[in-house]
Design a protein around this motif. Sequence first.
Motif, PDB file in Angstrom:
ATOM      1  N   GLY A  10       0.813  -1.210   0.000  1.00 49.77           N
ATOM      2  CA  GLY A  10       0.000   0.000   0.000  1.00 49.77           C
ATOM      3  C   GLY A  10       0.845   1.257   0.000  1.00 49.77           C
ATOM      4  O   GLY A  10       0.549   2.228  -0.714  1.00 49.77           O
ATOM      5  N   ARG A  11       1.907   1.269   0.787  1.00 52.34           N
ATOM      6  CA  ARG A  11       2.815   2.424   0.830  1.00 52.34           C
ATOM      7  C   ARG A  11       3.516   2.614  -0.510  1.00 52.34           C
ATOM      8  O   ARG A  11       3.690   3.739  -0.981  1.00 52.34           O
ATOM      9  CB  ARG A  11       3.852   2.233   1.934  1.00 52.34           C
ATOM     10  N   LEU A  12       3.907   1.487  -1.109  1.00 46.13           N
ATOM     11  CA  LEU A  12       4.565   1.556  -2.413  1.00 46.13           C
ATOM     12  C   LEU A  12       3.616   2.130  -3.458  1.00 46.13           C
ATOM     13  O   LEU A  12       3.999   3.004  -4.248  1.00 46.13           O
ATOM     14  CB  LEU A  12       5.028   0.156  -2.822  1.00 46.13           C
ATOM     15  N   LEU A  13       2.368   1.676  -3.457  1.00 44.91           N
ATOM     16  CA  LEU A  13       1.378   2.168  -4.417  1.00 44.91           C
ATOM     17  C   LEU A  13       1.141   3.666  -4.232  1.00 44.91           C
ATOM     18  O   LEU A  13       1.104   4.423  -5.209  1.00 44.91           O
ATOM     19  CB  LEU A  13       0.067   1.396  -4.259  1.00 44.91           C
ATOM     20  N   LYS A  14       0.978   4.111  -2.992  1.00 48.12           N
ATOM     21  CA  LYS A  14       0.744   5.535  -2.730  1.00 48.12           C
ATOM     22  C   LYS A  14       1.919   6.380  -3.199  1.00 48.12           C
ATOM     23  O   LYS A  14       1.743   7.473  -3.760  1.00 48.12           O
ATOM     24  CB  LYS A  14       0.492   5.757  -1.242  1.00 48.12           C
ATOM     25  N   ALA A  15       3.134   5.888  -2.973  1.00 51.41           N
ATOM     26  CA  ALA A  15       4.319   6.633  -3.394  1.00 51.41           C
ATOM     27  C   ALA A  15       4.368   6.751  -4.911  1.00 51.41           C
ATOM     28  O   ALA A  15       4.652   7.828  -5.452  1.00 51.41           O
ATOM     29  CB  ALA A  15       5.582   5.950  -2.869  1.00 51.41           C
ATOM     30  N   VAL A  16       4.089   5.658  -5.603  1.00 54.14           N
ATOM     31  CA  VAL A  16       4.131   5.678  -7.063  1.00 54.14           C
ATOM     32  C   VAL A  16       3.041   6.591  -7.613  1.00 54.14           C
ATOM     33  O   VAL A  16       3.267   7.340  -8.574  1.00 54.14           O
ATOM     34  CB  VAL A  16       3.987   4.247  -7.639  1.00 54.14           C
ATOM     35  N   GLU A  17       1.857   6.550  -7.002  1.00 59.11           N
ATOM     36  CA  GLU A  17       0.776   7.439  -7.435  1.00 59.11           C
ATOM     37  C   GLU A  17       1.177   8.904  -7.277  1.00 59.11           C
ATOM     38  O   GLU A  17       0.881   9.744  -8.139  1.00 59.11           O
ATOM     39  CB  GLU A  17      -0.489   7.155  -6.623  1.00 59.11           C
ATOM     40  N   ALA A  18       1.880   9.209  -6.187  1.00 59.65           N
ATOM     41  CA  ALA A  18       2.294  10.591  -5.932  1.00 59.65           C
ATOM     42  C   ALA A  18       3.389  11.040  -6.890  1.00 59.65           C
ATOM     43  O   ALA A  18       3.475  12.221  -7.240  1.00 59.65           O
ATOM     44  CB  ALA A  18       2.779  10.728  -4.489  1.00 59.65           C
ATOM     45  N   LEU A  19       4.217  10.092  -7.327  1.00 62.60           N
ATOM     46  CA  LEU A  19       5.378  10.432  -8.158  1.00 62.60           C
ATOM     47  C   LEU A  19       5.105  10.326  -9.655  1.00 62.60           C
ATOM     48  O   LEU A  19       5.905  10.812 -10.461  1.00 62.60           O
ATOM     49  CB  LEU A  19       6.547   9.497  -7.811  1.00 62.60           C
ATOM     50  N   ALA A  20       4.005   9.698 -10.037  1.00 66.75           N
ATOM     51  CA  ALA A  20       3.752   9.394 -11.458  1.00 66.75           C
ATOM     52  C   ALA A  20       3.713  10.656 -12.320  1.00 66.75           C
ATOM     53  O   ALA A  20       3.374  11.751 -11.856  1.00 66.75           O
ATOM     54  CB  ALA A  20       2.444   8.627 -11.605  1.00 66.75           C
ATOM     55  N   ILE A  21       4.061  10.483 -13.567  1.00 72.91           N
ATOM     56  CA  ILE A  21       4.177  11.584 -14.524  1.00 72.91           C
ATOM     57  C   ILE A  21       2.836  12.306 -14.721  1.00 72.91           C
ATOM     58  O   ILE A  21       1.765  11.693 -14.676  1.00 72.91           O
ATOM     59  CB  ILE A  21       4.687  11.057 -15.889  1.00 72.91           C
ATOM     60  N   ASN A  22       2.919  13.610 -14.928  1.00 73.81           N
ATOM     61  CA  ASN A  22       1.741  14.414 -15.267  1.00 73.81           C
ATOM     62  C   ASN A  22       1.264  14.038 -16.663  1.00 73.81           C
ATOM     63  O   ASN A  22       2.066  13.837 -17.580  1.00 73.81           O
ATOM     64  CB  ASN A  22       2.126  15.897 -15.209  1.00 73.81           C
ATOM     65  N   HIS A  23      -0.050  13.943 -16.838  1.00 72.61           N
ATOM     66  CA  HIS A  23      -0.610  13.519 -18.125  1.00 72.61           C
ATOM     67  C   HIS A  23      -0.166  14.433 -19.263  1.00 72.61           C
ATOM     68  O   HIS A  23       0.154  13.971 -20.366  1.00 72.61           O
ATOM     69  CB  HIS A  23      -2.134  13.491 -18.056  1.00 72.61           C
ATOM     70  N   ASN A  24      -0.155  15.725 -19.001  1.00 74.83           N
ATOM     71  CA  ASN A  24       0.245  16.674 -20.049  1.00 74.83           C
ATOM     72  C   ASN A  24       1.705  16.496 -20.436  1.00 74.83           C
ATOM     73  O   ASN A  24       2.061  16.614 -21.617  1.00 74.83           O
ATOM     74  CB  ASN A  24      -0.009  18.114 -19.587  1.00 74.83           C
ATOM     75  N   ASP A  25       2.550  16.215 -19.460  1.00 73.01           N
ATOM     76  CA  ASP A  25       3.972  15.986 -19.756  1.00 73.01           C
ATOM     77  C   ASP A  25       4.146  14.746 -20.612  1.00 73.01           C
ATOM     78  O   ASP A  25       4.982  14.720 -21.541  1.00 73.01           O
ATOM     79  CB  ASP A  25       4.771  15.841 -18.456  1.00 73.01           C
ATOM     80  N   ALA A  26       3.368  13.711 -20.309  1.00 74.67           N
ATOM     81  CA  ALA A  26       3.442  12.481 -21.105  1.00 74.67           C
ATOM     82  C   ALA A  26       3.000  12.743 -22.537  1.00 74.67           C
ATOM     83  O   ALA A  26       3.655  12.305 -23.495  1.00 74.67           O
ATOM     84  CB  ALA A  26       2.575  11.396 -20.479  1.00 74.67           C
ATOM     85  N   ARG A  27       1.909  13.469 -22.699  1.00 77.70           N
ATOM     86  CA  ARG A  27       1.418  13.778 -24.046  1.00 77.70           C
ATOM     87  C   ARG A  27       2.422  14.628 -24.826  1.00 77.70           C
ATOM     88  O   ARG A  27       2.635  14.425 -26.026  1.00 77.70           O
ATOM     89  CB  ARG A  27       0.066  14.484 -23.961  1.00 77.70           C
ATOM     90  N   THR A  28       3.032  15.589 -24.132  1.00 78.27           N
ATOM     91  CA  THR A  28       4.011  16.465 -24.791  1.00 78.27           C
ATOM     92  C   THR A  28       5.208  15.673 -25.281  1.00 78.27           C
ATOM     93  O   THR A  28       5.678  15.849 -26.415  1.00 78.27           O
ATOM     94  CB  THR A  28       4.482  17.565 -23.822  1.00 78.27           C
ATOM     95  N   MET A  29       5.711  14.780 -24.439  1.00 83.02           N
ATOM     96  CA  MET A  29       6.853  13.963 -24.827  1.00 83.02           C
ATOM     97  C   MET A  29       6.525  13.094 -26.030  1.00 83.02           C
ATOM     98  O   MET A  29       7.291  13.019 -27.000  1.00 83.02           O
ATOM     99  CB  MET A  29       7.283  13.068 -23.660  1.00 83.02           C
ATOM    100  N   VAL A  30       5.375  12.440 -25.987  1.00 84.60           N
ATOM    101  CA  VAL A  30       4.967  11.567 -27.086  1.00 84.60           C
ATOM    102  C   VAL A  30       4.764  12.372 -28.363  1.00 84.60           C
ATOM    103  O   VAL A  30       5.125  11.929 -29.462  1.00 84.60           O
ATOM    104  CB  VAL A  30       3.693  10.787 -26.711  1.00 84.60           C
ATOM    105  N   GLY A  31       4.217  13.576 -28.230  1.00 83.48           N
ATOM    106  CA  GLY A  31       4.023  14.431 -29.398  1.00 83.48           C
ATOM    107  C   GLY A  31       5.333  14.762 -30.084  1.00 83.48           C
ATOM    108  O   GLY A  31       5.415  14.770 -31.318  1.00 83.48           O
TER     109      GLY A  31
END
Length: 228
Positions: A10-31
Motif C-alpha cells: 500500500g505504501r509503495l502504491l501511494k508513493a508511485v501514485e504521488a510520483l507518477a508523470i503528469n498527463h500533459n507531460d506524457a502527451r508532450t513527450m509523445v508528441g
Amino acid sequence: MTAEHDETGGRLLKAVEALAINHNDARTMVGKYLEQSRRDNPGASQQAHQEAVAKMVVKRYCRLAATSGGATALAGVIPGVGTAVTMLGGGLADAAFCMKLQVDMCMCLAAAFGWDLDSEDARHLCFLIAAGGALEKAGIEATTRIASKAGVNMLRQYLKGASLQAIKELFKKLGIVFSRKALEKVLPFGIGVVINSGANYALTKYVGAEAIAWFVLDRDSREGSASF
C-alpha cells in the motif's frame, strides 16, 4: 500475505501514485517523438509511427531506470534523497523510483497508441501493465502473461470494474518482491549501485517490451473488430 506485506504494498502504491508523470507531460513527450518519426519516415502508416514512438519511449526509460538505480542506491549514505526516500525510507525508495518509471513509461505508451490519459481507464491500465510486467520479470505471473491475447482480455475485464482491487493486489505482491530485493542495500558501497542500475534497466526493458506487445495486440484486435 501478511499485514506487513499489505502495508508495504500500500505504501509503495501511494508513493508511485504521488510520483507518477503528469498527463500533459506524457502527451508532450509523445508528441515530440511523433513529430520526429513523421520527419524521419513521412510515408509510414499510423501504426508504424505508433510503434516507432513506442520504441523511443522504452529506450528513454531504460536509460532513466539505469540512472535512477545508481542514484537511489546511495540513499543509505545520503539521507533524504528525493520524495520516495521521504515517504518510504531508503529500503524501498529504489522500488518506488523504479515502479514510477514503469508507470510513466506505460503512460507514454498509452498516449502513443491513442488512449486518452485523462480517463480513469487509461491510468488504471498503465498501473496494471507496469505492475503485472514487473511481477512477470520476477517470475511471478499475475494470472496470465500480459503480452498475450488472454492478457489483453484479462486487463479489459479488470477495467470494467475490478481494476482498483487488481492494482492493490499486484502492488502487495510487488511489496514482497522489492522487500527481498532491498537486501542488496547491505552490499559494500559501489557494488549495490551497479546491481541496482543493471536490474532496473533489465526490468524496464522487459516491461517495455511486454507493454508494447499488449498495446499492439489491443489495437489490432479493436481495428479487426471494427472492420466487420
